[in-house]
Structure formats: C-alpha cells, structure tokens
Scaffold this motif. Structure first.
Motif, PDB file in Angstrom:
ATOM      1  N   ASP A 162     -50.860  67.240   6.122  1.00  0.00           N
ATOM      2  CA  ASP A 162     -50.050  66.473   7.099  1.00  0.00           C
ATOM      3  C   ASP A 162     -50.938  65.945   8.222  1.00  0.00           C
ATOM      4  O   ASP A 162     -50.879  64.786   8.603  1.00  0.00           O
ATOM      5  N   LYS A 163     -51.718  66.858   8.737  1.00  0.00           N
ATOM      6  CA  LYS A 163     -52.550  66.503   9.894  1.00  0.00           C
ATOM      7  C   LYS A 163     -53.577  65.435   9.490  1.00  0.00           C
ATOM      8  O   LYS A 163     -53.832  64.487  10.228  1.00  0.00           O
ATOM      9  N   SER A 164     -54.151  65.608   8.300  1.00  0.00           N
ATOM     10  CA  SER A 164     -55.159  64.646   7.850  1.00  0.00           C
ATOM     11  C   SER A 164     -54.516  63.289   7.589  1.00  0.00           C
ATOM     12  O   SER A 164     -55.104  62.249   7.899  1.00  0.00           O
ATOM     13  N   SER A 165     -53.330  63.321   7.030  1.00  0.00           N
ATOM     14  CA  SER A 165     -52.623  62.061   6.778  1.00  0.00           C
ATOM     15  C   SER A 165     -52.341  61.363   8.114  1.00  0.00           C
ATOM     16  O   SER A 165     -52.537  60.146   8.244  1.00  0.00           O
ATOM     17  N   GLU A 166     -51.937  62.132   9.067  1.00  0.00           N
ATOM     18  CA  GLU A 166     -51.690  61.578  10.413  1.00  0.00           C
ATOM     19  C   GLU A 166     -52.948  60.869  10.949  1.00  0.00           C
ATOM     20  O   GLU A 166     -52.860  59.852  11.620  1.00  0.00           O
ATOM     21  N   MET A 167     -54.108  61.410  10.591  1.00  0.00           N
ATOM     22  CA  MET A 167     -55.354  60.846  11.118  1.00  0.00           C
ATOM     23  C   MET A 167     -55.941  59.784  10.195  1.00  0.00           C
ATOM     24  O   MET A 167     -57.068  59.347  10.390  1.00  0.00           O
ATOM     25  N   GLY A 168     -55.201  59.387   9.160  1.00  0.00           N
ATOM     26  CA  GLY A 168     -55.627  58.241   8.348  1.00  0.00           C
ATOM     27  C   GLY A 168     -56.053  58.555   6.930  1.00  0.00           C
ATOM     28  O   GLY A 168     -56.372  57.647   6.165  1.00  0.00           O
ATOM     29  N   ILE A 169     -56.047  59.827   6.566  1.00  0.00           N
ATOM     30  CA  ILE A 169     -56.469  60.165   5.199  1.00  0.00           C
ATOM     31  C   ILE A 169     -55.401  59.691   4.199  1.00  0.00           C
ATOM     32  O   ILE A 169     -54.204  59.915   4.399  1.00  0.00           O
ATOM     33  N   GLU A 170     -55.886  59.042   3.121  1.00  0.00           N
ATOM     34  CA  GLU A 170     -54.949  58.525   2.111  1.00  0.00           C
ATOM     35  C   GLU A 170     -55.063  59.267   0.784  1.00  0.00           C
ATOM     36  O   GLU A 170     -54.202  59.138  -0.073  1.00  0.00           O
ATOM     37  N   TYR A 171     -56.164  59.976   0.610  1.00  0.00           N
ATOM     38  CA  TYR A 171     -56.402  60.573  -0.703  1.00  0.00           C
ATOM     39  C   TYR A 171     -57.076  61.937  -0.481  1.00  0.00           C
ATOM     40  O   TYR A 171     -58.130  62.009   0.158  1.00  0.00           O
ATOM     41  N   VAL A 172     -56.436  62.974  -0.995  1.00  0.00           N
ATOM     42  CA  VAL A 172     -57.010  64.318  -0.860  1.00  0.00           C
ATOM     43  C   VAL A 172     -57.336  64.839  -2.258  1.00  0.00           C
ATOM     44  O   VAL A 172     -56.465  64.874  -3.139  1.00  0.00           O
ATOM     45  N   ILE A 173     -58.577  65.238  -2.453  1.00  0.00           N
ATOM     46  CA  ILE A 173     -59.000  65.773  -3.755  1.00  0.00           C
ATOM     47  C   ILE A 173     -59.239  67.267  -3.578  1.00  0.00           C
ATOM     48  O   ILE A 173     -59.965  67.685  -2.669  1.00  0.00           O
ATOM     49  N   MET A 174     -58.596  68.042  -4.431  1.00  0.00           N
ATOM     50  CA  MET A 174     -58.642  69.490  -4.233  1.00  0.00           C
ATOM     51  C   MET A 174     -59.219  70.202  -5.451  1.00  0.00           C
ATOM     52  O   MET A 174     -59.038  69.782  -6.586  1.00  0.00           O
ATOM     53  N   GLY A 175     -59.893  71.304  -5.165  1.00  0.00           N
ATOM     54  CA  GLY A 175     -60.354  72.183  -6.237  1.00  0.00           C
ATOM     55  C   GLY A 175     -59.930  73.584  -5.883  1.00  0.00           C
ATOM     56  O   GLY A 175     -59.993  73.963  -4.705  1.00  0.00           O
ATOM     57  N   MET A 176     -59.483  74.338  -6.870  1.00  0.00           N
ATOM     58  CA  MET A 176     -59.046  75.701  -6.550  1.00  0.00           C
ATOM     59  C   MET A 176     -59.103  76.610  -7.762  1.00  0.00           C
ATOM     60  O   MET A 176     -59.051  76.139  -8.898  1.00  0.00           O
ATOM     61  N   PRO A 177     -59.186  77.911  -7.529  1.00  0.00           N
ATOM     62  CA  PRO A 177     -59.167  78.840  -8.663  1.00  0.00           C
ATOM     63  C   PRO A 177     -57.736  79.168  -9.086  1.00  0.00           C
ATOM     64  O   PRO A 177     -56.781  78.492  -8.690  1.00  0.00           O
ATOM     65  N   HIS A 178     -57.610  80.245  -9.846  1.00  0.00           N
ATOM     66  CA  HIS A 178     -56.335  80.621 -10.453  1.00  0.00           C
ATOM     67  C   HIS A 178     -55.260  81.020  -9.444  1.00  0.00           C
ATOM     68  O   HIS A 178     -54.096  80.690  -9.595  1.00  0.00           O
ATOM     69  N   ARG A 179     -55.688  81.753  -8.387  1.00  0.00           N
ATOM     70  CA  ARG A 179     -54.713  82.404  -7.505  1.00  0.00           C
ATOM     71  C   ARG A 179     -53.812  81.394  -6.791  1.00  0.00           C
ATOM     72  O   ARG A 179     -54.282  80.580  -5.993  1.00  0.00           O
ATOM     73  N   GLY A 180     -52.531  81.425  -7.140  1.00  0.00           N
ATOM     74  CA  GLY A 180     -51.568  80.546  -6.460  1.00  0.00           C
ATOM     75  C   GLY A 180     -51.599  79.108  -6.929  1.00  0.00           C
ATOM     76  O   GLY A 180     -50.974  78.239  -6.336  1.00  0.00           O
ATOM     77  N   ARG A 181     -52.285  78.870  -8.036  1.00  0.00           N
ATOM     78  CA  ARG A 181     -52.456  77.483  -8.479  1.00  0.00           C
ATOM     79  C   ARG A 181     -51.128  76.827  -8.876  1.00  0.00           C
ATOM     80  O   ARG A 181     -50.844  75.675  -8.542  1.00  0.00           O
ATOM     81  N   LEU A 182     -50.303  77.596  -9.585  1.00  0.00           N
ATOM     82  CA  LEU A 182     -49.014  77.016 -10.002  1.00  0.00           C
ATOM     83  C   LEU A 182     -48.173  76.685  -8.771  1.00  0.00           C
ATOM     84  O   LEU A 182     -47.483  75.667  -8.718  1.00  0.00           O
ATOM     85  N   ASN A 183     -48.271  77.552  -7.785  1.00  0.00           N
ATOM     86  CA  ASN A 183     -47.537  77.333  -6.546  1.00  0.00           C
ATOM     87  C   ASN A 183     -48.015  76.054  -5.845  1.00  0.00           C
ATOM     88  O   ASN A 183     -47.220  75.256  -5.336  1.00  0.00           O
TER      89      ASN A 183
END
Ligand SMILES: Cc1ncc(C[n+]2csc(CCOP(=O)(O)OP(=O)(O)O)c2C)c(N)n1
Length: 1017
Positions: free
Chosen positions: A293-314
């Motif tokens: 939210d905060k990044s979008s407010e500051m102009g970010i249009e695209y967020v690329i994420m990497g993460m392991p197993h824990r909480g991934r489905l969530n």
C-alpha cells in the motif's frame, strides 16, 4: 526481567572511567596541542573558547592521534559508524551558550559538571541508539523465551529499567539518581524531544526506552551516512509517531482475520495435508499489504516477490489475491494436470496479477516468482527480473518497480546466496534500487534451534554488509509491525537501498502440519501451546478500547469464512489444473492465445554482407573522439579491420556480429559474468578504456546505429550462484532479449548448480515457463590442470530430456520439446548462428554453449562471411566434406567428435595421410541429439567402423550420452567405439606431460584402423 538490564561492562568502563578521568585527559590534551590559554582563569567552555572543543574536534578529524585518547574515544563514540557529523560543532556551540545563559560560564567546576553531564546524557542517548542497549533489550520474542540476538547474559550489577535506576550509586557516565529530574538540552542527533529542546533525564530515559526497548529493536547506527541515521531516528524517536486511526486499526484487524482464518480453513478441510501454515506469524499478511500500500502510494506500479514455503498459500490468497478456488482445488488428489511437464507442488507455484490497490485506488501488478524447495535460491532470480522490468520501463531509479524478498530465519542466516545477492544490490548493472526483505523469524529451522543454526547474534546480520537498516519487531504487536513496514517502504523510496524487517514470531505447529515439534523443542512448544493467537489479542485490545465491537469482529470472521466456503464449493468443479494459470512472467503477444508458439519453424539465421561489414568496422574502431586506447588493443582492432576486409571472422568478431545484429533489430543484448567486458582470455574487448582519463570508457557496440537497442555488458561480482540466478531472472522478463551469462571458466558453473538444476534445466517442466538464457562455458582440455579445463558437459547432457531410445519424428518438434540445447561449436560462424537462432526461434530454450579457449586464436578456427550471409543457417552437424566424403564407400572409419578436438584430429589425419580412409564429422548441437543428420552420415559410410572421439575422460564428456543414441540410429547393429582418455576422478591432469602423452595416445588409437578389429560390442 533480567534480560532488560542495560549496560554492558564495557560501557561502564569506558563511560564512567573515562569521564571521571576527563579532567586529567583534558590537561594532557592542552599540553599537547598548544591551542589554549595557559591560565586556569579561562573557563573550559566559555563563550569565547567553545571553539576550543570544536578545534579539537577538527584536529581529531584530521588525525585522531593528535588528541588524547580519552577524547579520541569520546569523538569516536559520538561519531561511531558515521562520517563527519556537521552538527557536532553546533552542539558544542549551543552548549557553550547554554552555559553562558545560565550564568555558569565563569564558574568552572559547575560548568564542567554541566558539560560533563550533558556529554554523559548525549552518550546515554547514543547508547540506546547504538547496539549497546536498545535492540538488545527490546522485547522482541512473543514467547518471551529467547533473546532475538541469542544473548541473554547481562551482568547482575548493571542498571536495568528506569524504575531500578535508584538502586545504583554511580551510573552511566557519572550521572546520579539526583540528576533524574534535572533538565538537559537534547543533542540534534535525537528527536525524542519532539518540539522540545530539553527534557528531564527521567523523561529522556523513558522516551528512549519507549523507542528502543519495547517491541521494536532498531539496528542502524552502523550506517555510514548521517542523513540516513537522522532519518531513521526521526521516524522512530519522534513522540507519537506510532499512532493509527481507527480506520487503520480496523483494516489491520480485518487483514489479520483473513490471514488467520485462511489457515484455519485449510486446517479444517485438509487436516492431514502439508501447507506450511503461517500460524504464529499471521501478521506477515498485513505486513506485506502495508508495504505494498505504502509503496503504491509512493508511485510503485509493479512489485515482484520471492518467498519460501512458509505462508505462501496465504500470500497467494490474501496478498496477490489468487482466486481461492484455484488454490483449494489443488488439495484434490484427483486433479488432473492440463499441461505437459512435471508441474510442481502448490506451495512452489508462481503468480502474476494486475489489480487495483484498494488503499490507493491505483493499478498495481504483483508477481510472486515460482521457486524450488531450495531455500533462498529465488533471491537473485527475483532481483534479475526486477532489474529487467525496471530496465524495460526506463525506471532507472526504481520508482515504479520494486522487489520484496521473504526469508525464513534459518535460511537467511545459513544460505550463502543471500550474501551473494546482497552484494549485487549496489552494483550499477545489478541494483534494483532497494529491496525490502521480510524475515519470518519463527526462531526455529525445521527442528534446529537457532543457537545451533548460526553464529551471528541475529539471523539478519548478513544485511549489515550493505549497510541496510534492520528493524526487528515483535510479531505479536501488529501495530508495531505495521509501523515498521511503512517506514521500511518509505526508506526504500527515499534512499533506494535495501532494508530488513525481522518479524520475530513463533511457529505454532511443526515444520509442516504433519510434524511433531515436541520431539525436539518441548519447552518452546509448551509455551506456544499457551500462547494466545495474535488475532485474539489484537481483537481484545480493539474491543476494549472501543475501536470495534465484538459483533463487528465476529461478523468480519463470518464474512471471510463464507468467502472461503463458497470458493471451496466452486473449487470442486475444477477437475483440471492449468499450470499456465500460475505463470509468474507472462510474455504477452509472444505465443498465440493458447500459449503455443506462433509457428514451428525458424528462418535462416544469416545476415546481409553489408551488415556484417558495418558491424566489423565498428568493432574495429574507437567511435569516440580524443579517446586514447592501449597500443596492444590498437593492434587487436587493426586485426579485426583486416579480417573484416578479408571477409573472415574469428570467435570474438563472430560474437560481435551476432550481438550487433540483434541491436539493430531492437533486441536488447546483455552479457554478464566475471570479467566479461574484456573477456577472461582477453579476446573480447567490448569496453574500451581511455588510457589517459580515469574511468572514461566507451562501448563501441552502443555506437552501431542511431536507432538501436542498448547493449549491456557488465563485469559481475565474483559470484556464480547469485549472478547466474540474476541473469536467469533478467531473461524471464522478456523473450525479446538475448541474455548471456559467461563463466570465468566453465567448471565454475558448479557453484551455481542449484540455479542450473532447479531453474534452468527443469524450469519449463515445473512451471511452463520458457527462458532463453545463454550460458557461455569456456571448455577444453589444454593441460591447464584439473580446474579450468572441463565445463562438465556430461552433467548438462545427463539432464537433457531427449530419449536415447526413441528416434524423434521431426527435428523442430524435438527442439521444442527439449529442456535445453547443448552445443559445442567448432567454428565462429556456427557460434554466430546458434546465438542468432536463440532469438529467431518461436519459443525460448536455455542454451548451453561450451566455448573455446585456445580456439579463440587458432588460425584454423576462422569463418568466412560466406558462412554467415543471408540464407545461411546454424549447422547442427558439420559433415565430412573432404576427400573421404567424395568416395564414401572406401572410407574405413568415421570419427564423430565435437569441439576443439576436431582440429587435433584433422591435423593428425593429415600427418598420417589418412584423408581418404577416415572421415571426420562434427557434432555441433549435441543435445537434443541430431538423430536425423547423423543417420544420413552413418548411412553414407556403410563399410566404415564408427568411432566417437573426445578429449575428455571416458566417464565425462559426451560418450555416455551419444553412445546409446548412435546405437538407436543403427538399430543396435553396429558398435560405436570409444576413443579418448581413460576414466578419471579429476577432470584433467595437472601435469603438462601427462596431458600431452594421453593426447598422443588417443590420437594414435583414433587413426589405428585395426584398433577395434576382433572386438565385440
Ligand atoms: C537449500 C535447502 N536446504 C535444506 C532444505 C530443507 N528445509 C526445508 S525448510 C527448512 C527449514 C527452514 O527454516 P527457516 O528458514 O527458519 O524457515 P521456516 O521453515 O522456519 O519458516 C529446511 C532445512 C531446503 N528446503 N533448502
């Protein structure tokens, strides 16, 4: 609580002792420096010579040894970890005028005491800000068992919280209990005063404890930049910064409801299925949403994420907002796979989603990268993809595209690729302008206690190498977490540097839902069983303070449960899983609507003669005025010009022409790796260096045409795992770029083995994701020792998916179905063509090129323009075309080979005058195996025996791969004899003589036409 005790013995030593002795120290200093008046009549800090301390400070800045060591210590303490602090002289000046205004300037002892006390208070403030105190005593562990920094030892004589201050007789830096209500002027390096310039010591300590010793632990004072430190202090110290509106609190609660009820729902419906639930760190979902939210407010249009197993489905459900039924249906064991390939388990799949951010009403694209089990391997891949997305948008400052990486505590501390990735973060061709790292620090790694899993105090210490601030926060305090996340987003936007949010939490269940954690962590889990879930705690708090009613809270829960139930019902209609729907990097327009290639053919890869000449001329020139290059390089450029005139190319020029031709077509080319700009073997020289002007460089390839795609060539950090992962990620962003990674020597690729095995070899099979990355691996047995010799082609071939026993129907579909292409070109022209084909293909495959070393300068290893002009194309096999080919029935032996050994064989054949009897055929594309072309060759020489000759040892190289395939071609009717070195454990010998003897031996065998007589197969 004993762990709240504050000062370490060192502080007491260097604080109290130092300041008690300060008087002596000062006198010593006065003597040494001759800066002051001689008499005692002038007070230490009168208005007129407050400059004295300032002068001393400047003298210290110039040479720390020029002041007494006690002052050195003081200034160092004040400046610890910072560059020059421009505020210090001001502070001293202000102190001086403070003394004047209090009528103390003429009373040395009072004045000195006041100054000392102020200095002591300043040191005290600093002690909270630096590691001595603050984050070490913050209450970070929701379980209250472990100190997050693994260090609970505090000597019993130390002072604890403000309540206990009275118990001690002498305190920090000589302050006493009686000073508690004295008012002290605040230094400009703190913001605890808000609008006030001075506070009582009691209030100072209280506010410092509030900022630094509650649920947030800050590590930032190692940052080598005053402005950045000030920024962080202001964000956290300013009174009242952590205030939330009721609306914000309700949103936070609703997000926690989603996070927790999602896991509950899965647990209820599929109690015996692995999902790597987030219980114990449910706050991660609102945390990520706050960052976004905060990044979008500051102009970010695209967020690329990497993460392991824990909480991934969530995360998929509640952050990316993947349709719930698409997630739920994957728990159905009968779900059929629609796509070819292996697919992957549900907690590895990626996702790409464009949506409206509800908080800002702006469009935002979220992409979660698919990843293997191999923890942290995805980190550099995410960075590469982020860099590419920034590059293609012209987002040079990272204001539109950013990355978020999530980590487990054990993996963040233990996996070396984390360190490698951090080291890319500030390199011009690799920076993504700041990544937000979120660590799910559940204080356990599978079954391993952190005290056995790391040697650093925190799991996040690796981030200190790049001066990233680290915000530790107790995950059971959702508001503290939200505040920290919003500051992290602002930090990234302001300074474009990495930042770490360490969510100190716990893991409510076992490593996965099937594991029994009490086997190994009995006491921790006894505490966990008693732990009230964060949702309940926070809901109770908001209900108690009237922010929400119990009824509203229950309705929120019921609403989300209903959403899950409805999605669950819909999920039962899903009988087929389309992995294509889980693509993290779609390439719009590249494939047809069904995701298939638009054609099943490849045009010829040659280019016009004019183009070849033009590129050759630029490659031979210095296209910038008044630019002095090295004389040795002038010779190389002259040789290139000569070659261009003579219509021939060597390896380097062929590569230049392939790259250059793409630039004209608007295809971006990126070449990255260790020392690639010059080339390990000093053959490439894509970056020219002015010999007279420091750092003045020129990349002629970027001067080919007025309108052209940019060429990026960049020497990388000395990393394979990190950099190859990065380039793979870069290549993911667009099919219209040639992205090449070159190993210094081919064998070094094995330190990036995980990227090769988990992503490059199997990425398409697991995630239906194409990738056209090119690996350039210098290879060849040249007597250089066990290392620097073999790029281990056997490993790539062993992982090739073409079936050794099945003759393919058509060569083009064989190419489409393979997992990667392995080539060992013997001519510059063929290297040129295979690079060109990489982009002209209607699909993308990783290309593994075994590249030459000595052949780079071999007089025979040159190609004519005729082999590269329009209409010419890549040759998977180069058949014999000499005397033997003209009378094939007389040929006694066909030697099949690949790469450099061809030149040894040709020379030897000539020496032995066997050009009519022995044909030599080159396999240029080894995998997928060119069954069709080799069949033609074999049929051409019916009476010949068949030999596979390689310079590598028998248990390496190509033999194990080619042998069964040749036999499939001849239907097991003819043997394929092996000629080459004996099996060996090391890839090559370290003894030059042994190398030459073994070469001689196998060449002799290769041309001994009786060698296999009477042998059976
Ligand atoms: C490179 C690698 N080594 C080993 C494993 C096996 N493994 C899976 S999860 C895990 C523990 C990870 O602990 P942590 O990073 O703290 O994350 P958590 O599971 O606690 O969330 C291990 C060792 C793996 N997946 N990847």
């Amino acid at each position: 609580m004993s762990h709240l005790k504050l000062f370490a013995a060192t502080v007491k030593w260097h604080g109290i002792k130092l300041l008690q002795k300060q008087d002596i120290a000062r006198r010593v200093f006065l003597h040494d420096r001759r800066y002051v008046s001689s008499g005692t009549s002038e007070p230490f800090l009168s208005g007129s010579n407050s400059n004295y301390v300032e002068e001393m400070y400047y003298a210290w800045l110039e040479n720390p040894k020029s002041v007494h060591k006690s002052w050195d210590l003081f200034f160092r303490n004040t400046n610890a970890g910072q560059a020059y602090d421009p505020h210090l002289p001001d502070q001293l000046e202000r102190k001086a005028s403070f003394l004047q205004s209090h009528g103390l300037a003429q009373t040395p002892s009072k004045a000195e005491k006041l100054v000392e006390d102020h200095l002591a208070v300043q040191s005290l403030i600093r002690a909270y800000q630096v590691s001595i105190r603050g984050h070490h005593v913050a209450q970070l562990d929701p379980l209250g068992i472990l100190d997050a920094d693994l260090d609970s030892f505090v000597p019993s004589d130390l002072i604890t919280t403000i309540d206990k201050l009275g118990e001690c007789t002498v305190w920090f830096y000589g302050l006493h209990e009686s000073d508690l209500d004295k008012v002290f002027q605040l230094p400009t390096t703190t913001f605890i005063g808000g609008n006030e310039n001075s506070l009582s010591l009691r209030e100072i300590i209280k506010r410092l404890e509030n900022t630094y010793c509650q649920h947030i632990g800050l590590e930032f004072m190692f940052i080598n930049d005053v402005e950045q430190c000030q920024w962080i202090r202001q964000k956290f110290e300013t009174p009242g910064v952590m205030k939330f509106t009721n609306e914000e609190k309700r949103t936070l609660l609703a997000r926690l409801v989603r996070s927790m009820r999602f896991e509950d729902f899965l647990a209820r419906k599929w109690s015996s299925e692995k999902r790597f639930g987030l219980e114990g760190c449910e706050v991660m979902i609102p945390a990520l949403k706050t960052i976004i939210d905060k990044s979008s407010e500051m102009g970010i249009e695209y967020v690329i994420m990497g993460m392991p197993h824990r909480g991934r489905l969530n995360v998929l459900a509640n952050v990316i907002r993947k349709e719930l039924e698409q997630i739920f249906c994957q728990f159905d064991p009968k779900l059929e796979a629609a796509d070819e390939g292996s697919g992957d388990v549900k907690y590895h799949l990626g996702m790409y989603h464009e949506r409206i951010n509800r908080a800002t009403n702006k469009k935002i694209t979220l992409s979660l990268m698919a990843n293997p089990s191999h923890l942290e391997a995805v980190d550099p891949v995410v960075q590469g993809k982020t860099k590419a997305e920034q590059f293609y948008r012209g987002d040079t400052a990272g204001k539109k595209v950013m990355s978020i990486l999530l980590h487990g505590d054990a993996a963040f501390a233990g996996q070396g690729v984390v360190y490698e990735t951090f080291h890319l973060s500030d390199l011009p061709s690799y920076t993504t302008n700041g990544t937000i790292h979120v660590v799910v620090n559940n204080q356990i790694g599978f079954t391993t206690d952190p005290r056995m899993a790391r040697s650093s105090p925190y799991p996040t210490d690796v981030a200190r190498v790049v001066n990233a601030p680290i915000f530790h926060v107790n995950a059971d305090d959702p508001e503290a977490v939200m505040y920290v996340c919003s500051v992290a987003a602002e930090w990234r936007n302001t300074f474009n540097k990495d930042v770490v949010v360490d969510l100190v939490c716990y893991r409510r269940r076992g490593h996965n839902e099937m594991d029994e954690p009490m086997f190994t962590q009995p006491l921790m889990y006894k505490q966990i069983h008693k732990q009230v879930p964060v949702l309940k705690k926070y809901a109770d708090k908001l209900i108690a303070d009237g922010t929400v009613t119990l009824q509203e809270f229950e309705e929120e829960i019921a609403k989300y449960d209903r959403i899950c139930e409805e999605a669950y019902t819909r999920s039962k209609d899903n009988k087929i899983l389309h992995i294509k729907h889980w693509l993290d990097s779609p390439w719009p327009g590249f494939f047809n609507v069904d995701g298939e290639p638009k054609s099943m053919s490849c045009p010829p890869t040659g280019i016009s003669e004019d183009l070849l000449t033009h590129i050759g001329n630029v490659a031979s020139s210095v296209p910038v005025k008044d630019f002095k290059i090295h004389s040795g390089l002038s010779r190389i450029l002259r040789a290139r010009l000569e070659m261009t005139k003579n219509r021939v190319v060597d390896w380097a020029l062929a590569e230049y022409m392939a790259f250059g031709s793409f630039l004209k077509e608007g295809i971006h080319v990126r070449l990255s790796g260790q020392d690639v700009e010059r080339g390990t073997f000093s053959h490439r020289h894509h970056v020219l260096h002015d010999q007279e002007v420091d750092k003045r460089t020129c990349v002629p390839m970027n001067h080919l045409w007025e309108q052209q795609a940019p060429y990026t060539v960049c020497n990388s950090s000395l990393s394979e795992y990190g950099v190859l992962g990065f380039e793979l990620g870069f290549a993911m962003a667009s099919p219209n770029a040639l992205v090449c990674w070159e190993a210094q020597f081919g064998d070094f690729h094995n330190t990036a083995q995980c990227i090769i095995d988990q992503f490059i070899s199997s990425g398409q099979a697991k995630w239906v994701r194409h990738n056209g990355i090119v690996l350039l691996l210098p290879h060849g047995m040249e007597g250089m020792g066990p290392e620097h010799s073999s790029a281990r082609p056997e490993r790539f071939l062993q992982m090739s998916n073409d079936d050794s026993d099945a003759y393919p129907e058509a060569f083009f579909s064989q190419l489409y179905e393979c997992n990667w292409i392995v080539v060992n070109c013997s001519t510059p022209a063929n290297y040129f063509h295979v690079l060109r084909r990489q982009i002209l293909l209607p699909f993308r495959k990783p290309l593994i090129v075994l590249t030459p070393k000595s052949l780079l300068r071999h007089p025979e290893a040159k190609s004519s323009f005729d082999e590269m002009v329009s209409g010419t194309t890549f040759q998977r096999v180069i058949p014999e075309n000499g005397l033997a080919a003209h009378a094939p029935h007389e040929v006694k032996r066909v030697i099949f080979c690949t790469g450099k050994v061809y030149y040894d064989l040709v020379k030897e054949r000539k020496n032995q005058d066997l050009e009519k009897q022995v044909a030599i055929t080159r396999l240029e594309q080894i995998s997928p195996f060119p069954f069709d072309l080799l069949k033609e060759e074999l049929e051409k020489y019916p009476g010949a025996d068949l030999v596979w000759c390689q310079e590598e040892h028998k248990n390496s190289g190509y033999y194990d791969y080619v042998k069964p395939r040749f036999r499939t071609i001849v239907n097991h009717t003819r043997p394929i004899w092996y000629v080459g070195r004996e099996p060996a454990a090391a890839a090559a010998t370290g003894n030059k003589n042994t190398h030459l003897v073994s070469l001689r031996r196998f060449l002799d065998t290769a041309f001994n036409l009786e060698a296999f007589e009477g042998k059976t197969f």
